[in-house]
Design a protein around this motif. Structure first.
Motif, PDB file in Angstrom:
ATOM      1  N   ASP A 126       2.328   1.749  -3.417  1.00 51.37           N
ATOM      2  CA  ASP A 126       1.307   2.239  -4.333  1.00 51.37           C
ATOM      3  C   ASP A 126       1.077   3.736  -4.132  1.00 51.37           C
ATOM      4  N   LEU A 127       1.001   4.163  -2.876  1.00 56.46           N
ATOM      5  CA  LEU A 127       0.839   5.590  -2.596  1.00 56.46           C
ATOM      6  C   LEU A 127       2.046   6.377  -3.092  1.00 56.46           C
TER       7      LEU A 127
ATOM      8  N   ARG B 276      -5.849   6.477  -1.548  1.00 54.34           N
ATOM      9  CA  ARG B 276      -4.751   5.567  -1.156  1.00 54.34           C
ATOM     10  C   ARG B 276      -4.140   6.003   0.173  1.00 54.34           C
TER      11      ARG B 276
ATOM     12  N   ASN C  87       0.834  -1.209   0.000  1.00 55.10           N
ATOM     13  CA  ASN C  87       0.000   0.000   0.000  1.00 55.10           C
ATOM     14  C   ASN C  87       0.865   1.255   0.000  1.00 55.10           C
TER      15      ASN C  87
ATOM     16  N   THR D  43      -6.412   4.792   2.894  1.00 55.23           N
ATOM     17  CA  THR D  43      -6.230   3.346   3.040  1.00 55.23           C
ATOM     18  C   THR D  43      -4.973   3.037   3.848  1.00 55.23           C
TER      19      THR D  43
END
Length: 125
Positions: free
Chosen positions: A79-80, A115, A76, A118
């Motif tokens: 991805d961010l 994101r 995660n 999240t």
């Protein structure tokens, strides 16, 4: 004591805000001016938030117990990081206010914001 990285980031951020301000001035009189100005402001704000979040999650990740949750967290985080850099490129490239560019900017801003939420939820867990 302010770290070199923080000072450098602040200088780059000030330059970006200045560029966005100049673009917003050039928009005055355009019928879509308000929408584009809001999109630019939101993109800069989201970029700041994401960079700040990433700065602190790197330390958080360092101390995580290595398990499946840590792997998911790091995915995660990565991805961010990719999304934040893509948003940064959209803001730093030769900015224009074409409908296509503004749509990409708004889409990437929303994606980064989601994101970020999240990743923060994952920290809380």
């Amino acid at each position: 004591v302010e770290l070199f990285y923080d000072r450098a980031a602040k200088i780059l951020e000030e330059k970006l805000v200045e560029r966005v301000g100049e673009l917003k001035k050039s928009l005055r009189g355009d019928s879509k001016c308000y929408t584009n100005e809001r999109a630019l402001d939101r993109a800069v704000d989201v970029l700041r938030l994401c960079r700040s979040t990433l700065k602190f999650t790197y330390a958080f990740a360092f101390y995580l117990y290595r398990n499946n949750q840590a792997e998911v967290f790091e995915q995660n985080q990565a991805d961010l990081e990719r999304a934040t850099e893509a948003l940064s490129r959209l803001l730093e490239q030769e900015m224009d206010t074409t409908a296509e560019h503004m749509r990409k900017l708004m889409d990437k801003s929303s994606y980064c914001f989601d994101r970020r939420i999240t990743l923060l939820r994952h920290c809380k867990e």
